[in-house]
Design a protein around this motif. Structure first.
Motif, PDB file in Angstrom:
ATOM      1  N   ASN A 227       0.811  -1.229   0.000  1.00 35.64           N
ATOM      2  CA  ASN A 227       0.000   0.000   0.000  1.00 35.64           C
ATOM      3  C   ASN A 227       0.842   1.276   0.000  1.00 35.64           C
ATOM      4  O   ASN A 227       0.333   2.353   0.318  1.00 35.64           O
ATOM      5  CB  ASN A 227      -0.996   0.031   1.169  1.00 35.64           C
ATOM      6  CG  ASN A 227      -1.987  -1.124   1.105  1.00 35.64           C
ATOM      7  OD1 ASN A 227      -2.436  -1.495   0.023  1.00 35.64           O
ATOM      8  ND2 ASN A 227      -2.312  -1.697   2.251  1.00 35.64           N
ATOM      9  N   TYR A 228       2.117   1.130  -0.325  1.00 35.11           N
ATOM     10  CA  TYR A 228       2.987   2.297  -0.508  1.00 35.11           C
ATOM     11  C   TYR A 228       3.684   2.166  -1.850  1.00 35.11           C
ATOM     12  O   TYR A 228       3.885   1.058  -2.347  1.00 35.11           O
ATOM     13  CB  TYR A 228       4.034   2.403   0.608  1.00 35.11           C
ATOM     14  CG  TYR A 228       3.466   2.874   1.925  1.00 35.11           C
ATOM     15  CD1 TYR A 228       3.463   4.224   2.262  1.00 35.11           C
ATOM     16  CD2 TYR A 228       2.922   1.967   2.829  1.00 35.11           C
ATOM     17  CE1 TYR A 228       2.930   4.664   3.460  1.00 35.11           C
ATOM     18  CE2 TYR A 228       2.379   2.403   4.035  1.00 35.11           C
ATOM     19  CZ  TYR A 228       2.393   3.747   4.347  1.00 35.11           C
ATOM     20  OH  TYR A 228       1.864   4.190   5.532  1.00 35.11           O
TER      21      TYR A 228
ATOM     22  N   LYS B 169      12.267   6.438  -0.646  1.00 38.18           N
ATOM     23  CA  LYS B 169      11.150   7.347  -0.418  1.00 38.18           C
ATOM     24  C   LYS B 169       9.891   6.576  -0.785  1.00 38.18           C
ATOM     25  O   LYS B 169       9.741   6.140  -1.931  1.00 38.18           O
ATOM     26  CB  LYS B 169      11.305   8.607  -1.271  1.00 38.18           C
ATOM     27  CG  LYS B 169      10.383   9.727  -0.878  1.00 38.18           C
ATOM     28  CD  LYS B 169      10.778  11.031  -1.555  1.00 38.18           C
ATOM     29  CE  LYS B 169       9.937  12.182  -1.007  1.00 38.18           C
ATOM     30  NZ  LYS B 169      10.289  13.468  -1.635  1.00 38.18           N
ATOM     31  N   CYS B 170       9.011   6.390   0.175  1.00 40.16           N
ATOM     32  CA  CYS B 170       7.776   5.642  -0.054  1.00 40.16           C
ATOM     33  C   CYS B 170       6.583   6.522   0.310  1.00 40.16           C
ATOM     34  O   CYS B 170       6.593   7.188   1.346  1.00 40.16           O
ATOM     35  CB  CYS B 170       7.743   4.370   0.796  1.00 40.16           C
ATOM     36  SG  CYS B 170       9.068   3.205   0.417  1.00 40.16           S
ATOM     37  N   ARG B 171       5.576   6.500  -0.544  1.00 41.63           N
ATOM     38  CA  ARG B 171       4.396   7.334  -0.323  1.00 41.63           C
ATOM     39  C   ARG B 171       3.155   6.465  -0.176  1.00 41.63           C
ATOM     40  O   ARG B 171       3.022   5.446  -0.858  1.00 41.63           O
ATOM     41  CB  ARG B 171       4.218   8.318  -1.490  1.00 41.63           C
ATOM     42  CG  ARG B 171       5.308   9.376  -1.565  1.00 41.63           C
ATOM     43  CD  ARG B 171       5.031  10.370  -2.675  1.00 41.63           C
ATOM     44  NE  ARG B 171       5.916  11.528  -2.573  1.00 41.63           N
ATOM     45  CZ  ARG B 171       5.680  12.584  -1.807  1.00 41.63           C
ATOM     46  NH1 ARG B 171       4.581  12.621  -1.065  1.00 41.63           N
ATOM     47  NH2 ARG B 171       6.515  13.594  -1.763  1.00 41.63           N
ATOM     48  N   GLY B 172       2.244   6.934   0.698  1.00 40.74           N
ATOM     49  CA  GLY B 172       0.983   6.231   0.908  1.00 40.74           C
ATOM     50  C   GLY B 172      -0.110   6.831   0.042  1.00 40.74           C
ATOM     51  O   GLY B 172       0.144   7.352  -1.041  1.00 40.74           O
ATOM     52  N   ASN B 173      -1.355   6.788   0.544  1.00 43.17           N
ATOM     53  CA  ASN B 173      -2.452   7.357  -0.231  1.00 43.17           C
ATOM     54  C   ASN B 173      -2.508   8.873  -0.035  1.00 43.17           C
ATOM     55  O   ASN B 173      -1.755   9.445   0.759  1.00 43.17           O
ATOM     56  CB  ASN B 173      -3.777   6.682   0.126  1.00 43.17           C
ATOM     57  CG  ASN B 173      -4.127   6.832   1.593  1.00 43.17           C
ATOM     58  OD1 ASN B 173      -3.855   7.862   2.217  1.00 43.17           O
ATOM     59  ND2 ASN B 173      -4.743   5.813   2.169  1.00 43.17           N
TER      60      ASN B 173
ATOM     61  N   ALA C  45       3.397  15.623  -5.988  1.00 46.98           N
ATOM     62  CA  ALA C  45       3.538  14.731  -4.824  1.00 46.98           C
ATOM     63  C   ALA C  45       2.669  13.510  -5.115  1.00 46.98           C
ATOM     64  O   ALA C  45       1.456  13.508  -4.888  1.00 46.98           O
ATOM     65  CB  ALA C  45       3.084  15.436  -3.555  1.00 46.98           C
ATOM     66  N   VAL C  46       3.302  12.492  -5.672  1.00 49.89           N
ATOM     67  CA  VAL C  46       2.570  11.315  -6.146  1.00 49.89           C
ATOM     68  C   VAL C  46       2.239  10.393  -4.973  1.00 49.89           C
ATOM     69  O   VAL C  46       3.072  10.139  -4.103  1.00 49.89           O
ATOM     70  CB  VAL C  46       3.401  10.558  -7.202  1.00 49.89           C
ATOM     71  CG1 VAL C  46       2.688   9.299  -7.651  1.00 49.89           C
ATOM     72  CG2 VAL C  46       3.688  11.463  -8.396  1.00 49.89           C
ATOM     73  N   SER C  47       1.007   9.905  -4.958  1.00 46.12           N
ATOM     74  CA  SER C  47       0.572   8.958  -3.930  1.00 46.12           C
ATOM     75  C   SER C  47       0.008   7.719  -4.616  1.00 46.12           C
ATOM     76  O   SER C  47      -0.010   7.629  -5.849  1.00 46.12           O
ATOM     77  CB  SER C  47      -0.500   9.602  -3.038  1.00 46.12           C
ATOM     78  OG  SER C  47      -1.707   9.737  -3.760  1.00 46.12           O
ATOM     79  N   THR C  48      -0.477   6.770  -3.807  1.00 47.63           N
ATOM     80  CA  THR C  48      -0.981   5.520  -4.393  1.00 47.63           C
ATOM     81  C   THR C  48      -2.286   5.726  -5.149  1.00 47.63           C
ATOM     82  O   THR C  48      -2.623   4.933  -6.023  1.00 47.63           O
ATOM     83  CB  THR C  48      -1.200   4.459  -3.302  1.00 47.63           C
ATOM     84  OG1 THR C  48      -2.069   5.002  -2.296  1.00 47.63           O
ATOM     85  CG2 THR C  48       0.105   4.021  -2.664  1.00 47.63           C
TER      86      THR C  48
END
Length: 257
Positions: free
Chosen positions: A118-119, A125-129, A241-244
């Motif tokens: 879910n990231y 660098k890991c992004r969530g929702n 800022a990219v998210s899931t």
């Protein structure tokens, strides 16, 4: 008197040996400590040649003198050289991976970083929702709190969404916000900053002139002098800022339908 055979030229013994008189006219040659041989020829003992000089198998043995050596742990290990312990890169600061990543030691001085389920990201660098990313950034956190307070739940879905988020200080300082909340129109204002069914990056936005918000009204986009401007007023100041489930752009004014 009896001849002392050791008096001249160390009795023919090695310079690294001791000449000892035994019976008159006779002597023995005994190699000094740290040397081995028959006394005539004495060679330095290298302790590293046997059992790695007593060093750990993950250490390097270095001779520093006759029968003398030091032990140094190899790269990737720590200890006194006699005992060396493997250093897990992942054991310290998650190996430099993101806090939302899994660190795996692969071999000496190497590791991999993989974003958790879910990231998304490269592991460093890991992004969530979208909701998680709004909350993590002080520039966008107030927008998230507004969403929660006003029960605007659109971005809870899989998306993708594109958000134009007025920076926190803009939301805080605009006197109209209190009035909009009092009149019950703030949810519509918030939804005017959201676009559904599309994750539009900055470069995508430079190629379009109008997009439809979740509120239903159109947002006009213009691009000139390396600036992206919405409705001829609000400028994109932080982008992509990219998210899931979408992408966030930060703007310097509130959009009004």
């Amino acid at each position: 008197s009896a001849i002392d055979p050791c008096k001249t030229s160390n009795g023919g013994c090695s310079a690294k040996a001791e000449c000892r008189r035994t019976t008159p006219g006779n002597r023995v040659c005994i190699c000094n400590a740290g040397y081995t041989g028959d006394g005539i020829v004495c060679i330095e003992i290298n302790p590293c040649l046997e059992n790695n000089g007593g060093c750990d198998r993950n250490a390097e043995c270095t001779q520093i003198g006759p029968n003398q050596a030091v032990c140094n742990c190899l790269k990737g290990y720590s200890g006194d050289g006699k005992k060396c312990t493997y250093i897990s890169l992942c054991s310290q600061n998650n190996g430099g991976c993101s806090e939302f990543a899994i660190c795996n030691d692969t071999e000496l001085t190497r590791r991999t970083c993989t974003c958790r389920e879910n990231y998304i990201g490269d592991g460093f660098k890991c992004r969530g929702n979208i909701a998680q990313e709004l909350l993590r950034d002080s520039n966008t956190s107030l927008f998230y709190f507004q969403l929660e307070a006003l029960s605007v739940r659109d971005i809870a879905g899989p998306g993708p969404f594109t958000l134009f988020v007025p920076r926190t200080d803009v939301l805080n300082s605009d006197p109209r916000v209190k009035n909009w909340i009092a009149r019950g129109v703030m949810p519509q204002i918030i939804r005017y900053h959201m676009v559904g069914c599309a994750s539009l990056l900055y470069n995508d936005l430079t190629t379009v002139t109008n997009i439809t918000s979740l509120h239903g009204d159109t947002i006009h986009i213009s691009y000139s002098q390396n600036s992206l401007v919405l409705n001829n007023k609000a400028e994109v100041i932080f982008r992509d800022a990219v998210s899931t489930n979408g992408v966030i752009h930060v703007i310097n004014q509130i959009l009004v339908p």
